[in-house]
Design a protein around this motif. Structure first.
Motif, short mmCIF file in Angstrom:
data_model
loop_
_atom_site.label_atom_id
_atom_site.label_comp_id
_atom_site.label_asym_id
_atom_site.label_seq_id
_atom_site.Cartn_x
_atom_site.Cartn_y
_atom_site.Cartn_z
N TYR A 333 0.83 -1.21 0.00
CA TYR A 333 0.00 0.00 0.00
C TYR A 333 0.86 1.26 0.00
O TYR A 333 0.59 2.22 -0.73
CB TYR A 333 -0.91 -0.02 1.21
CG TYR A 333 -1.85 1.16 1.32
CD1 TYR A 333 -3.05 1.19 0.62
CD2 TYR A 333 -1.54 2.25 2.13
CE1 TYR A 333 -3.91 2.27 0.71
CE2 TYR A 333 -2.39 3.33 2.23
CZ TYR A 333 -3.58 3.34 1.53
OH TYR A 333 -4.42 4.41 1.63
N THR A 343 -6.26 1.91 -5.29
CA THR A 343 -7.68 1.80 -5.65
C THR A 343 -8.57 1.55 -4.44
O THR A 343 -9.76 1.80 -4.48
CB THR A 343 -7.87 0.64 -6.67
OG1 THR A 343 -7.34 -0.57 -6.09
CG2 THR A 343 -7.14 0.95 -7.96
N LYS A 344 -7.95 1.04 -3.36
CA LYS A 344 -8.72 0.77 -2.14
C LYS A 344 -7.99 1.35 -0.94
O LYS A 344 -6.76 1.39 -0.90
CB LYS A 344 -8.91 -0.74 -1.93
CG LYS A 344 -9.82 -1.40 -2.94
CD LYS A 344 -10.05 -2.87 -2.59
CE LYS A 344 -11.01 -3.52 -3.58
NZ LYS A 344 -11.24 -4.95 -3.25
N LYS A 345 -8.76 1.81 0.03
CA LYS A 345 -8.20 2.35 1.26
C LYS A 345 -7.60 1.22 2.09
O LYS A 345 -8.06 0.08 2.03
CB LYS A 345 -9.30 3.06 2.06
CG LYS A 345 -8.80 3.76 3.31
CD LYS A 345 -9.95 4.42 4.06
CE LYS A 345 -9.44 5.04 5.36
NZ LYS A 345 -10.54 5.63 6.16
N SER A 435 -14.77 -7.20 3.43
CA SER A 435 -14.09 -6.17 2.64
C SER A 435 -15.02 -5.54 1.61
O SER A 435 -14.87 -4.37 1.25
CB SER A 435 -12.87 -6.77 1.94
OG SER A 435 -13.26 -7.69 0.94
N MET A 436 -16.01 -6.31 1.16
CA MET A 436 -16.97 -5.79 0.18
C MET A 436 -18.19 -5.15 0.83
O MET A 436 -19.07 -4.64 0.14
CB MET A 436 -17.43 -6.94 -0.73
CG MET A 436 -16.32 -7.54 -1.58
SD MET A 436 -16.86 -9.03 -2.47
CE MET A 436 -18.09 -8.34 -3.58
#
Length: 494
Positions: A333, A343-345, A435-436
């Motif tokens: 990250y 793209t994701k935190k 996560s989703m």
């Protein structure tokens, strides 16, 4: 002076992962390690201790089944076990080193990564001095990532000599099984080593717990299974006990406990293991000219950023979760933040964990203790391993699955714990749902292989949806659904 886009201090799991992500971006990267490639994630840490656990589990299973074959329990040979563990460690280090060699020789990647052995010090925001036995080198880096890891915590009143009173760095370097061992600290690492040594069956293990139960962060039903098995394997748990003195007397370890009823007791054992957490390795990493802010737990970071805009911190050096998979996640990250836009935190809610106990315990998200502390109204289901065909076939039905979801129509997954055989293999699908930010409906109709432990997860989901094969509340609550109201503090079955 050599110039790099990125310099990484530490080649443990987080640093190595960061370096490989930087190679993906085709950035000129320097990876520096002062000790062993792979860090504590391999040596004296995750890989080595889990190899000990696997071998101990094999021995325990063998000893439990001796009566089937009319055999007596054989003695375990320490040197043979130790050699197998060392071989596992060498295999992993060799793989990583061979990978670096392949990168160096590759026409595609050779220009992007340098690996250096030595002690690194950040002289200023863009300058690093690297010292080894032969020379001192100074390099320039546009960005710096600190991944220097951690070491076992020590206590000032405990004379750790790494011969009689040991840390987790040296417990695996003994020359034989001790006849008796006391473990200071009843957290994950302490309980794992209690499991390992009791599993081999040649060491009387004592475990000091200042509270009334081990693993104080876990739910009572999880702890009950682990405590029961430890005690059945001969582990003596000193509950509600404070260690007031430990010293080496005539080659033995003497320790004194203050009990909750005011009494004191003294014990003698052959060896002691001090397992009271870890502390970050930050000493001499940067000079006074580099004002990196610290807190009580390590470098003060925000999503891997430190107080210096071009310096990042990942892995055990920060105050986040000290796990290999978390360190690797942070490493990748941080590099994505430096050279791109993630793209994701970076989130920790869906981090899967496993405790190598007897039986193993896998988890993701919240347990009930955490959910109550956060004020959630939740629904929960527990499914006993005795209802899962694969567990029955393996002749090992001790354990259960517990799934927590929000108490609303969406029933989003809050967390799960699996206690039992193959627990770790059952966790990933639920981690993905967390996560989703999804509900559980997707799992209900997923066709699982039969027989498999994951069928128990499917039955858990079906029970929460009111369409399970085995109905809740029957069969002595082997399948049990209930909800918790945080305002009333009440649990009600449904």
């Amino acid at each position: 002076m050599k110039k790099y886009d990125l310099a990484i201090i530490g080649a443990g799991p987080s640093g190595y992962a960061a370096a490989m992500r930087a190679v993906d971006f085709r950035k000129k990267t320097l990876l520096v390690e002062k000790q062993t490639l792979g860090g504590a994630g391999i040596t004296n840490g995750a890989l080595s201790s889990k190899t000990w656990w696997e071998l101990s589990r094999d021995m325990l299973a063998f000893r439990r089944n001796l009566s089937r074959y009319g055999m007596q329990s054989p003695a375990t040979i320490w040197k043979e076990i130790q050699q197998e563990v060392n071989l596992a460690v060498k295999e992993r280090i060799h793989l990583l080193q061979h990978h670096l060699d392949c990168l160096r020789d590759s026409p595609t990647y050779s220009q992007y990564l340098d690996y250096q052995t030595g002690t690194a010090e950040i002289v200023d925001e863009n300058t690093i001095k690297i010292t080894n036995d032969e020379e001192t080198d100074v390099v320039h880096a546009e960005y710096i990532v600190i991944a220097s890891g951690s070491r076992p915590r020590t206590l000032p009143h405990l004379p750790i000599d790494e011969e009689h009173i040991l840390s987790s760095d040296t417990i695996e370097h003994m020359t034989d099984f001790p006849k008796s061992l006391v473990i200071v600290g009843a957290g994950v690492v302490g309980c794992e080593y209690a499991t390992i040594f009791s599993g081999f069956g040649q060491t009387k293990v004592f475990l000091i717990d200042k509270g009334d139960s081990i693993l104080p962060f876990e739910d009572a039903d999880v702890v009950a299974v682990i405590e029961k098995n430890l005690e059945e394997q001969g582990v003596h748990i000193h509950r509600n006990s404070t260690l007031t003195k430990m010293e080496i007397v005539n080659g033995k370890v003497m320790y004194e406990l203050a009990l909750s009823d005011g009494r004191t007791e003294t014990f003698e054992v052959e060896k002691a293991l001090v397992s009271v957490g870890r502390v970050p390795n930050y000493e001499k990493i940067w000079s006074d000219a580099v004002p990196i802010k610290m807190n009580l737990r390590g470098i003060e970071d925000h999503d891997t950023n430190t107080s210096i805009k071009n310096i990042f911190a990942i892995g055990d050096i920060t105050a986040d979760i000290n796990l290999v998979n978390v360190g690797e996640l942070e490493g990748r990250y941080a590099v994505e933040k430096i050279f791109s836009h993630p793209t994701k935190k970076l989130v920790y809610e869906n981090i899967s964990t496993i405790m190598f106990l007897n039986p193993e315990v896998a988890g993701v998200g919240l347990n009930e203790k955490m959910a109550k502390e956060k004020g959630y109204n939740y629904k929960a289901v527990t499914v006993d391993y005795t209802t899962i065909p694969r567990a029955i076939a393996k002749r090992n039905t001790q354990g259960f699955i517990k799934l927590l979801v929000t108490n609303d129509d969406e029933m989003k997954v809050l967390g799960m714990r699996v206690v039992g055989e193959q627990a770790s293999s059952a966790i990933q699908a639920v981690a993905l749902l967390i996560s989703m930010n999804k509900g559980i409906e997707e799992l209900a109709e997923c066709v699982h292989p039969h027989p498999s432990i994951t069928e128990g997860i499917q039955e858990s989901v079906r029970a929460l949806l009111g369409k399970s094969i085995l109905k809740s509340g029957l069969l002595n609550n082997k399948v049990n659904c209930y909800c918790y109201d945080c305002e009333r503090g009440e649990i009600e079955s449904f």
